[in-house]
Write an enzyme that holds these catalytic residues in place. Sequence first.
Site, PDB file in Angstrom:
ATOM      1  CB  CYS A   1     -21.403  34.044 -21.244  1.00 33.94           C
ATOM      2  SG  CYS A   1     -21.988  35.526 -20.428  1.00 33.94           S
TER       3      CYS A   1
ATOM      4  CB  CYS B   1     -19.381  35.494 -18.628  1.00 34.10           C
ATOM      5  SG  CYS B   1     -21.094  35.028 -18.383  1.00 34.10           S
TER       6      CYS B   1
END
Length: 106
Positions: free
Chosen positions: A31, A34
């Site tokens: 991600c 993230c």
Amino acid sequence: MSVEKVSDHSFEADVINSSQPVLVDFWAEWCGPCRMVAPVLDEVAGELASKVKIVKLNVDENPETASKFGIMSIPTLLLFKDGKIASRQVGAAPKAKLISWINSAV
């Protein structure tokens, strides 16, 4: 203070039963947002160590906890206070916004 990792196994002890508020970063290796928010959370963990504990939970490695709290997109930040969700933030956010969000929730 650095950001600790938690798992399905340790979640109850580290988060639910914590005596101080805990911010949980639900994330995954793949991600991009993230990875962008991770260094910001490291900084915030150092600055707000007396107010909140910050931990990370990898949703790929710990699907049980992610499912239990209805995590549909990542990063999702959940702020737990007294073992219950006090606030939720979905998506990456700048440091100032995160600090403001944490302060308003604790």
